[in-house]
Design a protein around this motif. Structure first.
Motif, PDB file in Angstrom:
ATOM      1  N   ASP A 156       0.844  -1.191   0.000  1.00  0.00           N
ATOM      2  CA  ASP A 156       0.000   0.000   0.000  1.00  0.00           C
ATOM      3  C   ASP A 156       0.883   1.246   0.000  1.00  0.00           C
ATOM      4  O   ASP A 156       1.514   1.567   1.006  1.00  0.00           O
ATOM      5  N   PRO A 157       0.961   1.964  -1.116  1.00  0.00           N
ATOM      6  CA  PRO A 157       1.867   3.125  -1.192  1.00  0.00           C
ATOM      7  C   PRO A 157       1.622   4.165  -0.102  1.00  0.00           C
ATOM      8  O   PRO A 157       2.575   4.776   0.394  1.00  0.00           O
ATOM      9  N   LYS A 158       0.356   4.378   0.290  1.00  0.00           N
ATOM     10  CA  LYS A 158       0.071   5.390   1.301  1.00  0.00           C
ATOM     11  C   LYS A 158       0.547   4.950   2.679  1.00  0.00           C
ATOM     12  O   LYS A 158       1.163   5.727   3.421  1.00  0.00           O
ATOM     13  N   ILE A 159       0.258   3.699   3.045  1.00  0.00           N
ATOM     14  CA  ILE A 159       0.720   3.197   4.337  1.00  0.00           C
ATOM     15  C   ILE A 159       2.242   3.134   4.365  1.00  0.00           C
ATOM     16  O   ILE A 159       2.877   3.496   5.364  1.00  0.00           O
ATOM     17  N   LEU A 160       2.841   2.700   3.253  1.00  0.00           N
ATOM     18  CA  LEU A 160       4.301   2.662   3.176  1.00  0.00           C
ATOM     19  C   LEU A 160       4.874   4.061   3.353  1.00  0.00           C
ATOM     20  O   LEU A 160       5.855   4.263   4.081  1.00  0.00           O
ATOM     21  N   GLY A 161       4.263   5.045   2.693  1.00  0.00           N
ATOM     22  CA  GLY A 161       4.741   6.425   2.836  1.00  0.00           C
ATOM     23  C   GLY A 161       4.659   6.912   4.264  1.00  0.00           C
ATOM     24  O   GLY A 161       5.578   7.574   4.758  1.00  0.00           O
ATOM     25  N   PHE A 190      12.184   2.389  -2.418  1.00  0.00           N
ATOM     26  CA  PHE A 190      10.841   1.840  -2.260  1.00  0.00           C
ATOM     27  C   PHE A 190       9.902   2.188  -3.422  1.00  0.00           C
ATOM     28  O   PHE A 190       8.963   1.446  -3.697  1.00  0.00           O
ATOM     29  N   TYR A 191      10.161   3.320  -4.074  1.00  0.00           N
ATOM     30  CA  TYR A 191       9.266   3.755  -5.136  1.00  0.00           C
ATOM     31  C   TYR A 191       9.930   3.783  -6.507  1.00  0.00           C
ATOM     32  O   TYR A 191       9.252   4.001  -7.512  1.00  0.00           O
ATOM     33  N   GLY A 192      11.249   3.575  -6.555  1.00  0.00           N
ATOM     34  CA  GLY A 192      11.944   3.688  -7.825  1.00  0.00           C
ATOM     35  C   GLY A 192      11.975   5.136  -8.298  1.00  0.00           C
ATOM     36  O   GLY A 192      11.718   6.063  -7.544  1.00  0.00           O
ATOM     37  N   GLY A 193      12.297   5.327  -9.579  1.00  0.00           N
ATOM     38  CA  GLY A 193      12.331   6.678 -10.132  1.00  0.00           C
ATOM     39  C   GLY A 193      13.581   6.924 -10.931  1.00  0.00           C
ATOM     40  O   GLY A 193      14.628   6.313 -10.679  1.00  0.00           O
TER      41      GLY A 193
END
Length: 286
Positions: A156-161, A190-193
């Motif tokens: 979950d990107p939001k919980i991870l953030g 965690f998110y790459g880029g």
């Protein structure tokens, strides 16, 4: 900083991204831990202008390869460090270990003392210590009993953030810096880029070995390996790190026969980021 030379060093597990800055003196080889990469030294590099410096990303992190099949093999990180030293034909470098990169440089030096001129340990650990702690997120990833919860957080990107921001506040003093070490070297894992895939599989593989590795480190301490090491050691810690704190620094110093200790009063977990000039002075002192 002198001109950067990029190297791609192949290993049996994939390629390592290595950045070399030619200069005088023995090479200063700087390692990172998890979950960040070699960009944690970005603010330190200008302070080392004119010195021979090498940074690199461990496999699965930063710009190094993602080819490796996980889990980690025993001694894999030490093998990656050896590949850099051998690949650049470095003569008795100074090895710098930060966070979980600290045990890597210690283990390499214990096995190759004649190949290392000095160890510098920045906010790291080796074995148990009465005041040692680990960030809650790292403990979550390291404990197999919480694997389903860790899976849910990472999915979950939001919980991870939220979890990453919580950890950043625990490790750094003051408000979150949008251009700080977290945004620079941790979020991309965690998110790459910018053409960089995420490093989640790599983070999980390394954290999964945390408690096993500490047990192996305790065995080396009990065998007297660190006490017998005839290589100068510098233990240098930011004092505001709540996990790898001054008590850990004092304990770590006590494990070696030839160790001195420095503290950085205005620094936390990443003294090379918070107080780069002071860290550079320690690295270049004779």
């Amino acid at each position: 900083m002198s001109s950067e030379i990029e190297h791609r060093i192949e290993t049996t597990k994939g390629h390592l991204q290595v950045n070399e800055y030619p200069g005088v003196g023995p090479a200063i080889v700087m390692t990172h831990g998890y979950p960040d990469d070699s960009r944690i030294y970005r603010r330190l590099l200008p302070e080392l202008a004119g010195r021979h410096v090498v940074t690199f990303d461990f496999l699965g992190y930063g710009r190094s390869g993602r080819e490796a099949a996980w889990p980690l093999n025993p001694g894999q990180r030490e093998g990656e460090l050896a590949a850099v030293i051998d690949g650049l034909a470095l003569d008795r470098p100074v090895l710098v270990g930060h966070d979980s990169g600290g045990p890597v440089v210690i283990n390499y030096t214990l096995s190759n003392p004649e190949r290392v001129s000095r160890l510098v340990l920045l906010n790291t650990y080796f074995g148990e210590s009465p005041t040692l702690g680990f960030p809650e997120f790292i403990r979550l990833l390291a404990d197999p009993a919480f694997t389903p919860l860790a899976d849910a957080v990472l999915a979950d990107p939001k919980i991870l953030g939220w979890m990453l921001n919580f950890t950043d506040r625990r490790l750094n003093r003051g408000p979150t810096d949008p251009e700080g070490v977290g945004a620079t070297a941790i979020l991309p894992q965690f998110y790459g880029g910018a053409g960089q895939p995420d490093s989640i599989a790599s983070v999980r593989a390394w954290t999964a070995e945390l408690f096993t590795d500490i047990g192996l480190q305790e065995a080396r301490i009990a065998a007297g390996d660190l006490a017998k090491l005839d290589v100068p050691v510098v233990v240098a810690f930011g004092v505001h790190d709540p996990f790898f704190n001054p008590g850990v620094a004092k304990h770590l110093q006590s494990l070696f026969e030839r160790a001195e200790r420095h503290t950085f009063q205005d620094a936390a977990h990443w003294p090379q980021w918070d107080q780069p000039a002071a860290v550079a002075a320690v690295l270049t002192s004779v």
